[in-house]
Design an enzyme around this catalytic site. Sequence first.
Site, PDB file in Angstrom:
ATOM      1  CG  HIS A  55     -24.131 -48.429  79.457  1.00  0.00           C
ATOM      2  ND1 HIS A  55     -24.952 -47.792  80.357  1.00  0.00           N
ATOM      3  CD2 HIS A  55     -24.165 -49.737  79.786  1.00  0.00           C
ATOM      4  CE1 HIS A  55     -25.442 -48.684  81.211  1.00  0.00           C
ATOM      5  NE2 HIS A  55     -24.986 -49.875  80.884  1.00  0.00           N
TER       6      HIS A  55
ATOM      7  CG  ASP B 286     -29.078 -45.135  74.980  1.00  0.00           C
ATOM      8  OD1 ASP B 286     -28.247 -45.103  75.919  1.00  0.00           O
ATOM      9  OD2 ASP B 286     -30.245 -45.556  75.124  1.00  0.00           O
TER      10      ASP B 286
ATOM     11  N   GLY C 199     -34.648 -57.325  80.629  1.00  0.00           N
ATOM     12  CA  GLY C 199     -33.716 -56.615  79.762  1.00  0.00           C
ATOM     13  C   GLY C 199     -34.090 -56.689  78.297  1.00  0.00           C
TER      14      GLY C 199
ATOM     15  CB  SER D 201     -41.451 -56.142  79.087  1.00  0.00           C
ATOM     16  OG  SER D 201     -41.181 -55.667  80.388  1.00  0.00           O
TER      17      SER D 201
ATOM     18  CD  GLU E 176     -38.645 -47.315  80.793  1.00  0.00           C
ATOM     19  OE1 GLU E 176     -39.411 -47.673  79.889  1.00  0.00           O
ATOM     20  OE2 GLU E 176     -37.957 -48.107  81.455  1.00  0.00           O
TER      21      GLU E 176
ATOM     22  CG  ASP F  73     -34.763 -49.844  75.766  1.00  0.00           C
ATOM     23  OD1 ASP F  73     -33.667 -49.991  75.202  1.00  0.00           O
ATOM     24  OD2 ASP F  73     -34.934 -49.966  76.989  1.00  0.00           O
TER      25      ASP F  73
ATOM     26  CE1 TYR G  79     -29.152 -46.775  81.327  1.00  0.00           C
ATOM     27  CE2 TYR G  79     -29.850 -44.703  82.297  1.00  0.00           C
ATOM     28  CZ  TYR G  79     -29.656 -45.497  81.195  1.00  0.00           C
ATOM     29  OH  TYR G  79     -29.951 -45.008  79.949  1.00  0.00           O
TER      30      TYR G  79
HETATM   31  P1  ADP Z   1     -37.735 -54.723  80.998  1.00  0.00           P
HETATM   32  O1  ADP Z   1     -36.304 -55.070  80.895  1.00  0.00           O
HETATM   33  O2  ADP Z   1     -38.602 -55.900  80.708  1.00  0.00           O
HETATM   34  O3  ADP Z   1     -38.091 -53.503  80.224  1.00  0.00           O
HETATM   35  P2  ADP Z   1     -38.401 -53.028  83.199  1.00  0.00           P
HETATM   36  O4  ADP Z   1     -38.211 -53.176  84.649  1.00  0.00           O
HETATM   37  O5  ADP Z   1     -37.790 -51.857  82.507  1.00  0.00           O
HETATM   38  O6  ADP Z   1     -37.940 -54.396  82.534  1.00  0.00           O
HETATM   39  O7  ADP Z   1     -39.945 -52.971  82.841  1.00  0.00           O
HETATM   40  C1  ADP Z   1     -40.878 -53.820  83.428  1.00  0.00           C
HETATM   41  C2  ADP Z   1     -42.102 -52.997  83.699  1.00  0.00           C
HETATM   42  O8  ADP Z   1     -42.845 -52.773  82.477  1.00  0.00           O
HETATM   43  C3  ADP Z   1     -43.098 -53.676  84.610  1.00  0.00           C
HETATM   44  O9  ADP Z   1     -42.762 -53.418  85.964  1.00  0.00           O
HETATM   45  C4  ADP Z   1     -44.382 -52.995  84.214  1.00  0.00           C
HETATM   46  O10 ADP Z   1     -44.437 -51.705  84.750  1.00  0.00           O
HETATM   47  C5  ADP Z   1     -44.235 -52.862  82.722  1.00  0.00           C
HETATM   48  N1  ADP Z   1     -44.740 -54.034  81.979  1.00  0.00           N
HETATM   49  C6  ADP Z   1     -44.114 -54.659  80.968  1.00  0.00           C
HETATM   50  N2  ADP Z   1     -44.852 -55.678  80.490  1.00  0.00           N
HETATM   51  C7  ADP Z   1     -45.989 -55.704  81.205  1.00  0.00           C
HETATM   52  C8  ADP Z   1     -47.134 -56.541  81.184  1.00  0.00           C
HETATM   53  N3  ADP Z   1     -47.260 -57.538  80.315  1.00  0.00           N
HETATM   54  N4  ADP Z   1     -48.122 -56.283  82.087  1.00  0.00           N
HETATM   55  C9  ADP Z   1     -47.993 -55.275  82.945  1.00  0.00           C
HETATM   56  N5  ADP Z   1     -46.930 -54.460  83.021  1.00  0.00           N
HETATM   57  C10 ADP Z   1     -45.923 -54.656  82.157  1.00  0.00           C
HETATM   58 MG    MG Z   2     -37.309 -51.570  80.515  1.00  0.00          MG
END
Ligand code: ADP
Ligand code: MG
Length: 377
Positions: free
Chosen positions: A42, A44, A130, A133, A166, A178, A227
């Site tokens: 927290h 950035d 977290g 992804s 994002e 990230d 957040y």
């Molecule tokens: P994280 O902590 O993993 O970043 P988020 O909620 O910020 O969690 O992001 C997850 C989102 O990223 C999913 O809802 C989707 O929109 C996208 N995403 C990430 N990986 C994939 C994947 N392998 N296939 C499809 N969507 C994905």
């Molecule tokens: Mg994320």
Amino acid sequence: MTADRVAALQRALARDASSPATPGSETRVVRAPGRVNLIGEHTDYQGGFCLPIAIDLEVWCAWRPRDDGAIHVRSLDLDDHAQFTFDTVAAAVEPAWARPAAGIAQVLAGLGAQRGLDLAVSSTIPIGSGLSSSAAFEVACGIAIAAASGLDISATPLALAAQRAEHLATGVPCGAMDQMASVHGVAGHALLLDCRTLEVTPVALPDEVTVVVMHCGVPRTLVGTEYADRRATTEAAAARLGVATLRDAQPEQVADDPIARHVVGENRRTLMFVAALRRGRLADLGPLLLASHASLRDDFAVSTPALDALVDALVEAGALGARLTGAGFGGCVVALCRAGDARRVVERAAARYATTSGNEALSFVVHAVDGARAFVP
Ligand code: ADP
Ligand code: MG
């Protein structure tokens, strides 16, 4: 393993080939890593310091161009498919998981991208835990979309485009950590990120320590609204103090403001952590992680009983130190262990955590890897 993954992605592209893919065009593959933040949480969005590593959990993306300007995305992990164009408003795309991909397309369209493509993604990053992804997904799709249009975009502008994606996709005003970690990763190194200048300085991780991530088994809740609330509170504090960001505030100015106090203290802890890494003072690392967790729990108020229990379990199991990582409100804890001890610590901590909390933790021993790039088999 990698070859199997790439082959599965290529099969998925071929299966979806209802499209006017450019004849003879080859499939190409990119990979983009997730990240875990060692310390500097927290900070950035207040122009501060953080210390993420790009990790060996990654989004893989195979792609090839299309000639109709459409973008088709298949997620092998979700067994689902989405399509949109460069003009589609990202936040309106269905299914919603594809919004980050539509977001990066929308942003890159502003920089000149216009060629359609088929994308197939498959990931080893647990979704929504977290470990970012979403950033890896945006960055992987971004590299593919830019390449399809012959757009030359370097690492930091790509990360900023992915950050904007994002925002467009989720409405959450996240910082750039990230995406910066995903593009700038250096194997064996943590990345000191100065969020004011966007300067990235790799800092070698000593061989004597191993990074462990444990998910508390409780999904993050309220993370979007809380957040945004914390972020607004830090902005109000900076305005009250007459500084552009809390990066410029002194500890004595924020002594009575727990939210601002966390940010100012966390910047200091992050720089101390980097100094300890550089000087080989490994004994200093654990206490700094624990101080960060205490500050996030008591001052910034983003921890949960499950995250607190998991930190305690890791310390009792022999970790050098541990703290919640990411926005908080559930999700993951990061810990440092002595190399060679990590598996044992994780097993013991998971058992203890299951007993005290009734939750099952998901564990990862992670390594710092290079940032996102085209994959050459
Ligand atoms: P994280 O902590 O993993 O970043 P988020 O909620 O910020 O969690 O992001 C997850 C989102 O990223 C999913 O809802 C989707 O929109 C996208 N995403 C990430 N990986 C994939 C994947 N392998 N296939 C499809 N969507 C994905
Ligand atoms: Mg994320």
